[in-house]
Design a protein around this motif. Structure first.
Motif, PDB file in Angstrom:
ATOM      1  N   TRP A  11       0.736  -1.217  -0.181  1.00  0.00           N
ATOM      2  CA  TRP A  11       0.115  -0.015   0.069  1.00  0.00           C
ATOM      3  C   TRP A  11       0.738   1.340  -0.055  1.00  0.00           C
ATOM      4  O   TRP A  11       1.754   1.220   0.688  1.00  0.00           O
ATOM      5  CB  TRP A  11      -0.968  -0.060   1.293  1.00  0.00           C
ATOM      6  CG  TRP A  11      -1.785   1.299   1.157  1.00  0.00           C
ATOM      7  CD1 TRP A  11      -3.272   1.129   0.625  1.00  0.00           C
ATOM      8  CD2 TRP A  11      -1.902   2.452   1.608  1.00  0.00           C
ATOM      9  NE1 TRP A  11      -3.715   2.279   0.880  1.00  0.00           N
ATOM     10  CE2 TRP A  11      -2.882   2.902   1.409  1.00  0.00           C
ATOM     11  CE3 TRP A  11      -0.652   3.119   2.284  1.00  0.00           C
ATOM     12  CZ2 TRP A  11      -3.274   4.367   1.751  1.00  0.00           C
ATOM     13  CZ3 TRP A  11      -0.845   4.593   2.991  1.00  0.00           C
ATOM     14  CH2 TRP A  11      -2.253   5.128   2.445  1.00  0.00           C
ATOM     15  N   ARG A  12       0.373   2.130  -0.759  1.00  0.00           N
ATOM     16  CA  ARG A  12       1.067   3.474  -0.733  1.00  0.00           C
ATOM     17  C   ARG A  12       0.137   4.560  -0.973  1.00  0.00           C
ATOM     18  O   ARG A  12      -0.949   4.466  -1.187  1.00  0.00           O
ATOM     19  CB  ARG A  12       2.265   3.442  -1.954  1.00  0.00           C
ATOM     20  CG  ARG A  12       1.601   3.425  -3.178  1.00  0.00           C
ATOM     21  CD  ARG A  12       2.720   3.279  -4.048  1.00  0.00           C
ATOM     22  NE  ARG A  12       2.239   3.098  -5.510  1.00  0.00           N
ATOM     23  CZ  ARG A  12       2.618   3.437  -6.595  1.00  0.00           C
ATOM     24  NH1 ARG A  12       3.984   4.089  -6.620  1.00  0.00           N
ATOM     25  NH2 ARG A  12       2.302   3.363  -7.950  1.00  0.00           N
ATOM     26  N   GLU A  13       0.555   5.922  -0.641  1.00  0.00           N
ATOM     27  CA  GLU A  13      -0.601   6.846  -0.585  1.00  0.00           C
ATOM     28  C   GLU A  13      -1.213   7.208  -2.058  1.00  0.00           C
ATOM     29  O   GLU A  13      -0.475   6.965  -3.091  1.00  0.00           O
ATOM     30  CB  GLU A  13       0.442   8.342  -0.343  1.00  0.00           C
ATOM     31  CG  GLU A  13      -0.229   9.405   0.046  1.00  0.00           C
ATOM     32  CD  GLU A  13      -1.123   9.304   1.300  1.00  0.00           C
ATOM     33  OE1 GLU A  13      -2.258   9.817   1.185  1.00  0.00           O
ATOM     34  OE2 GLU A  13      -0.443   8.790   2.087  1.00  0.00           O
ATOM     35  N   GLY A  14      -2.139   7.161  -1.998  1.00  0.00           N
ATOM     36  CA  GLY A  14      -3.201   7.409  -3.268  1.00  0.00           C
ATOM     37  C   GLY A  14      -3.908   6.099  -3.685  1.00  0.00           C
ATOM     38  O   GLY A  14      -4.530   6.159  -4.654  1.00  0.00           O
ATOM     39  N   THR A  15      -3.371   4.838  -2.951  1.00  0.00           N
ATOM     40  CA  THR A  15      -4.071   3.486  -3.172  1.00  0.00           C
ATOM     41  C   THR A  15      -5.522   3.863  -2.862  1.00  0.00           C
ATOM     42  O   THR A  15      -5.991   4.352  -1.739  1.00  0.00           O
ATOM     43  CB  THR A  15      -3.447   2.352  -2.602  1.00  0.00           C
ATOM     44  OG1 THR A  15      -2.072   2.304  -2.933  1.00  0.00           O
ATOM     45  CG2 THR A  15      -4.043   1.175  -2.915  1.00  0.00           C
ATOM     46  N   SER A  16      -6.485   3.208  -3.671  1.00  0.00           N
ATOM     47  CA  SER A  16      -7.744   3.141  -3.278  1.00  0.00           C
ATOM     48  C   SER A  16      -8.481   1.584  -3.360  1.00  0.00           C
ATOM     49  O   SER A  16      -8.090   1.024  -4.801  1.00  0.00           O
ATOM     50  CB  SER A  16      -8.680   3.989  -4.233  1.00  0.00           C
ATOM     51  OG  SER A  16      -9.974   3.995  -4.119  1.00  0.00           O
TER      52      SER A  16
ATOM     53  N   ARG B 183     -10.732   1.045   3.842  1.00  0.00           N
ATOM     54  CA  ARG B 183      -9.685   1.696   4.306  1.00  0.00           C
ATOM     55  C   ARG B 183      -8.451   0.892   4.547  1.00  0.00           C
ATOM     56  O   ARG B 183      -8.983  -0.221   5.276  1.00  0.00           O
ATOM     57  CB  ARG B 183     -10.258   2.799   5.521  1.00  0.00           C
ATOM     58  CG  ARG B 183     -11.145   3.765   4.864  1.00  0.00           C
ATOM     59  CD  ARG B 183     -11.384   4.801   5.836  1.00  0.00           C
ATOM     60  NE  ARG B 183     -12.319   5.687   5.188  1.00  0.00           N
ATOM     61  CZ  ARG B 183     -11.990   7.091   5.119  1.00  0.00           C
ATOM     62  NH1 ARG B 183     -11.235   7.607   6.180  1.00  0.00           N
ATOM     63  NH2 ARG B 183     -12.804   8.148   4.813  1.00  0.00           N
TER      64      ARG B 183
ATOM     65  N   ALA C 279      -3.934   2.533  -7.994  1.00  0.00           N
ATOM     66  CA  ALA C 279      -2.970   3.435  -7.332  1.00  0.00           C
ATOM     67  C   ALA C 279      -2.219   4.273  -8.338  1.00  0.00           C
ATOM     68  O   ALA C 279      -2.431   3.968  -9.579  1.00  0.00           O
ATOM     69  CB  ALA C 279      -1.919   2.235  -6.716  1.00  0.00           C
TER      70      ALA C 279
END
Length: 182
Positions: A134-139, A148, A169
Motif C-alpha cells: 500500500w502506498r499513498e493514493g491507493t484506493s 480503508r 494506485a
C-alpha cells in the motif's frame, strides 16, 4: 455572587452545541410526516412478509427504518434479510437490534435478536482484502464502497451473491476481480 469568569463563554458554547445538535440530521427527530410514512411502510412490509412476498417487504422495512428508526422496524428488516439469504446484512441488523433492545429494557426482543445474530454469525461468509504494497493514493473498493487501510487483513462479513473488488494506485493499472459468494 458573581458568575464564574467562563460563564459567558461556557454558556455560549453550550448554546452553540445545543443549536448544532438540533440541526444535525443524524440527531434530528423524525417529523410527524416521516413517522406517518414510516408506520405505513412498516404495516405494508408486515402485510407483504405475512403473504410471503419477501423481496417486496424488505425495501418497505428499510425505508421505514431510514425515515424513523425504531427497534420493531429494525428487527423486521433483519428477519426479512435473513429470509432473503442476506446473512451479513441480517447479522449486523440483529446485532444492532440486540443492543437497542438491551438498552431499552426489552429483554425478550434482546434475547431473540442476540440468538439470531449468534446463529447467523456461525454461517457468515467473509472476504479478507490484503494489500501487500500500500502506498499513498491507493484506493480499494468492495462493491463501490471504500475499504480503508485499517480494514486490510480483516475478515469482512459479506452477503451471498456477486461482488466486485477494485484497486487503483497512482501510476498503476486498475485491478478488478469479481467474486461469487454462495
Amino acid at each position: 455572587m458573581t458568575p464564574p469568569s467562563c460563564f459567558r463563554t461556557c454558556a455560549a458554547g453550550v448554546l452553540l452545541l445545543s443549536l448544532v445538535a438540533r440541526v444535525s440530521p443524524a440527531a434530528a427527530e423524525p417529523s410527524a410526516a416521516d413517522r406517518a410514512v414510516a408506520e405505513s411502510l412498516f404495516q405494508d412490509g408486515r402485510r407483504l412478509l405475512d403473504a410471503g412476498q419477501i423481496a417486496a417487504a424488505c425495501p418497505k422495512f428499510a425505508e421505514s427504518q431510514r425515515l424513523a428508526p425504531a427497534l420493531g422496524s429494525l428487527l423486521n428488516l433483519a428477519a426479512c434479510h435473513e429470509l432473503e439469504g442476506k446473512t451479513a446484512s441480517a447479522w449486523v441488523e440483529f446485532s444492532e437490534a440486540a443492543t437497542l433492545a438491551e438498552r431499552s429494557g426489552a429483554r425478550e426482543r434482546a434475547a431473540y435478536a442476540t440468538e439470531r445474530a449468534q446463529a447467523l454469525g456461525r454461517e457468515l461468509a467473509t472476504v479478507t482484502i490484503t494489500v501487500p504494497a500500500w502506498r499513498e493514493g491507493t484506493s480499494v473498493t468492495l462493491d463501490g464502497r471504500e475499504i480503508r487501510p485499517a480494514a486490510f487483513g480483516t475478515a469482512i462479513p459479506i452477503d451471498p451473491g456477486e461482488h466486485r473488488v477494485q484497486a487503483s494506485a497512482p501510476d498503476r493499472r486498475t485491478w478488478e476481480r469479481s467474486l461469487s459468494v454462495g
